[in-house]
Design a protein around this motif. Sequence first.
Motif: not given
Length: 352
Positions: A2-12, A22-25, A32-34, A63-70
């Motif tokens: 869903p487009e509402c996932w655009d933004g910051e997330h904490d994933i277990e 996440i940037r874009g859809a 995805a570009i990760l 593309f949808v962009i997915c940035h990962v922070d360690a």
Amino acid sequence: MPECWDGEHDIETPYGMLHVIIRGAPKGNKPAILTYHDVGLNHKLCFNTFFNNEDMQEITKHFVICHVDAPGQQIGASQLPQGYQYPTMDQLAGMLPTVVQHFGFKSIVGIGVGAGAYILAKFALIFPDLVEGLVLLNIDPNGKGWIDWAATKLSGLTSALPDTVLPHLFSQEELMNNTELVQSYRQQINNTINQFNLQLFWNMYNSRRDLEMNRSGTVLNAKTLKCPVMLVVGDNAPAEEGVVECNSKLDPTNTTFLKMADSGGLPQLTQPGKLTEAFKYFLQGMGYIAYVKDRRLSGGPVPSASMTRLVRSRTASLTSASSMDGSRSRACTHSDSTEGVGTVTHTMEVSC
């Protein structure tokens, strides 16, 4: 997704929480570009300059962009608890399938720098079906020997943490000149990243093992990256030797080695325009972007047949060709002709 996932997330994940932006859809069936940043940085410090480059918008809109922070490296992160066991480099790679599954990505094209490049390469070795391509800046496929490990430990005892990390990120010339970029990043590493968390990530990166990959035919049961790869390093960058070694371990038919002049240790910060152009051609070589928009022309997009030599990343070697008479041009341009390209199967090395 869903487009509402655009933004910051904490994933277990199986190895702890992971901060993801996440940037874009998603656009059709495109990957995805990760991205994955280097130690001492986070996605903002490592990639903002690159992704905010004007020409990069021609790519990100596809593309949808997915940035990962360690873990614990994002701006504003809480300090990790005393006794926290930081994930190993293998475990950091093992967190990424959860991210891919969580957002419903079918596959990714990875962009990693330093420690992030190592993590993405490890991910691609373990989960090759999830990775369609990799852009690896400043990758060192080798673990640290005891002497290097001891030297790093000694440096950590005698220097503040940012000054211990900076020689990993910047060239000796940049450090000696104390450039504005070095000054800025010394301050930002000190002020925006939790130093306890950074120390844990730094220790784990320096405890890494060799990436277990070798070019086919060099050792028994050799295993290497199966996807197209673009290796990038700056002139006189601290990682130059490691990137050269990594190049020797990859399949020469789908590898580009891009050595960027006048870019220091972090080409995505000092030469974002050139790196964007190279990335664009890399994606075109994979068939994902059909046209290049050349802003020097008023006639709109340029057909993909009119490429620089980077578009032939998987098939051509330009530095070893005898027709060049030993000279290596710094310009990233070449003939538009593609005749006979398919008959050459050497790694392409380009200086620009």
